[in-house]
Design a protein around this motif. Structure first.
Motif, mmCIF file in Angstrom:
data_model
loop_
_atom_site.group_PDB
_atom_site.id
_atom_site.type_symbol
_atom_site.label_atom_id
_atom_site.label_comp_id
_atom_site.label_asym_id
_atom_site.label_seq_id
_atom_site.Cartn_x
_atom_site.Cartn_y
_atom_site.Cartn_z
ATOM 1 N N SER A 1 0.831 -1.202 0.000
ATOM 2 C CA SER A 1 0.000 0.000 0.000
ATOM 3 C C SER A 1 0.867 1.253 0.000
ATOM 4 N N VAL A 2 1.937 1.240 0.789
ATOM 5 C CA VAL A 2 2.857 2.377 0.803
ATOM 6 C C VAL A 2 3.497 2.545 -0.567
ATOM 7 N N ARG A 3 3.929 1.449 -1.176
ATOM 8 C CA ARG A 3 4.504 1.522 -2.529
ATOM 9 C C ARG A 3 3.501 2.086 -3.510
ATOM 10 N N SER A 4 2.251 1.708 -3.343
ATOM 11 C CA SER A 4 1.210 2.226 -4.225
ATOM 12 C C SER A 4 1.075 3.729 -4.072
ATOM 13 N N PHE A 5 1.097 4.213 -2.842
ATOM 14 C CA PHE A 5 0.947 5.663 -2.632
ATOM 15 C C PHE A 5 2.118 6.443 -3.207
ATOM 16 N N LEU A 6 3.296 5.859 -3.218
ATOM 17 C CA LEU A 6 4.464 6.570 -3.743
ATOM 18 C C LEU A 6 4.321 6.891 -5.225
ATOM 19 N N ASN A 7 3.347 6.271 -5.900
ATOM 20 C CA ASN A 7 3.079 6.633 -7.299
ATOM 21 C C ASN A 7 2.411 8.001 -7.414
ATOM 22 N N HIS A 8 1.826 8.478 -6.332
ATOM 23 C CA HIS A 8 1.185 9.796 -6.341
ATOM 24 C C HIS A 8 2.241 10.854 -6.011
ATOM 25 N N VAL A 9 3.122 11.071 -6.969
ATOM 26 C CA VAL A 9 4.290 11.936 -6.748
ATOM 27 C C VAL A 9 3.871 13.352 -6.375
ATOM 28 N N THR A 10 2.804 13.870 -6.984
ATOM 29 C CA THR A 10 2.375 15.247 -6.701
ATOM 30 C C THR A 10 1.853 15.407 -5.276
ATOM 31 N N GLN A 11 1.574 14.310 -4.602
ATOM 32 C CA GLN A 11 1.017 14.380 -3.245
ATOM 33 C C GLN A 11 2.046 14.057 -2.158
ATOM 34 N N LEU A 12 3.291 13.876 -2.543
ATOM 35 C CA LEU A 12 4.319 13.475 -1.583
ATOM 36 C C LEU A 12 4.841 14.691 -0.818
ATOM 37 N N ARG A 13 4.098 15.062 0.203
ATOM 38 C CA ARG A 13 4.498 16.153 1.090
ATOM 39 C C ARG A 13 4.694 15.599 2.494
ATOM 40 N N TRP A 14 5.290 16.391 3.368
ATOM 41 C CA TRP A 14 5.676 15.887 4.686
ATOM 42 C C TRP A 14 4.489 15.330 5.464
ATOM 43 N N PHE A 15 3.332 15.991 5.379
ATOM 44 C CA PHE A 15 2.195 15.518 6.163
ATOM 45 C C PHE A 15 1.616 14.235 5.583
ATOM 46 N N ARG A 16 1.832 13.983 4.291
ATOM 47 C CA ARG A 16 1.394 12.715 3.706
ATOM 48 C C ARG A 16 2.235 11.554 4.224
#
Length: 351
Positions: free
Chosen positions: A292-307
């Motif tokens: 699931s974490v690997r999947s989220f890393l595909n959302h590059v535009t959303q990779l901010r500290w709070f994410r």
């Protein structure tokens, strides 16, 4: 030489109130962690035993350890309705991975074989993703569409099963419920009855919709709008859609902000508050969580500290609790419960 009297010695041996609080807190935390680990292992042991036991009907229709499981028949179609790219992983990843693993277990059962699955053309159930917006609030819609496709592929969902609509991506906008209902009706017809053969299957096996509840996890108006649109499916005059397709609606349980960021340590609370209800409990293991974490890393535009903080501490990354809203179609299960593949309970909760 200074001597300490017996009374002074006894007083000095009494721990301070801060030490007592520290030791008590430590004991409580250790006990809580042990309970969490016990529930986690019992859940996954029960899940595997349910899948592989020779007497599945008896196992699934008994409430072993109080865990509510959903094991759809391989012929079932399953639709996830989300509002934005990244919702599929931030909120629904445990369920998507659970369905993927369940399907893989079913393929190994002697009741089915590769010929059956190849003939029917099934692939990880017929799981579809319907995303209402492109995530264009900051003008990145086209990029976020591709990120959603990449994320779903990591979760095992091909791009051919993803539909992205053009509703407004705005946290201050609540969609018209009837317009959304008409839109959802068209797509449920498309997903659940794409050909005559599938229509015959749907008359026998349950089809499922998974989405947000009336609070939408975070209170986001776009999330809450989905629930408002789905309400019309359960109204008496709409209890069949255009294809006269019957399906079950599951909504993701919203919780308070403290529990939301307890990660896996919300498990005892989730379990003991749901085991005697009609809710479905889905818990990711470490492998599923990592994917699931690997999947989220595909959302590059959303990779901010709070994410990053979210994916570490959010309970929704590892636990999903679903409420079943069958309402007026509950009577169907009294007559069409097909063997052991539909472990669900009727719900009297009103939308």
């Amino acid at each position: 030489m200074n001597y300490v009297s017996a009374a002074e010695f006894q007083i000095s041996c009494i721990p301070s109130k801060w030490a007592v609080c520290f030791y008590a807190t430590t004991v409580v935390l250790i006990f809580y962690i042990l309970i969490t680990l016990h529930i986690y292992h019992q859940y996954h042991d029960n899940y595997l035993n349910t899948i592989f036991t020779p007497d599945l009907y008896q196992q699934i229709n008994s409430r072993n350890h109080g865990y509510n499981l959903l094991i759809p028949h391989p012929s079932s179609s399953i639709l996830f309705i989300i509002a934005h790219p990244d919702d599929e992983v931030l909120f629904f990843a445990p369920t998507l991975r659970y369905l993927k693993n369940t399907y893989e277990h079913l393929k190994k059962m002697p009741l089915f074989n590769q010929t059956f699955f190849q003939f029917q053309g099934y692939d990880n159930y017929n799981i579809y993703i319907l995303c209402l917006t492109s995530g264009d609030y900051y003008g990145l819609g086209e990029i976020r569409k591709q990120e959603l496709i990449a994320s779903c592929q990591t979760l095992g969902i091909p791009s051919s099963r993803i539909v992205i609509l053009n509703f407004a991506d705005d946290p201050n906008v609540r969609y018209d419920s009837w317009h959304l209902y008409n839109t959802l009706q068209n797509y449920t017809d498309q997903f659940f009855t794409n050909n005559f053969h599938q229509r015959q299957i749907n008359e026998t096996y349950s089809q499922y919709i998974f989405t947000f509840d009336n609070y939408g996890v975070s209170g986001h108006l776009n999330h809450k709008s989905i629930f408002s649109g789905l309400r019309h499916f359960t109204e008496p005059h709409n209890f069949y859609n255009k294809s006269r397709m019957l399906f079950e609606i599951y909504t993701l349980q919203s919780i308070n902000i403290i529990r939301k960021y307890l990660s896996i340590f919300d498990l005892p609370i989730s379990y003991y508050s749901s085991r005697d209800s009609k809710n479905l409990i889905i818990i990711s293991d470490l492998e599923q969580y990592t994917l699931s974490v690997r999947s989220f890393l595909n959302h590059v535009t959303q990779l901010r500290w709070f994410r990053y903080l979210y994916i570490v501490f959010s309970r929704y990354m590892c636990i999903n609790i679903w409420s079943n809203y069958n309402t007026s179609i509950n009577h169907r299960h009294k007559h069409k419960q097909f063997l052991f593949f539909n472990y669900t309970y009727e719900s009297n909760v009103e939308l």
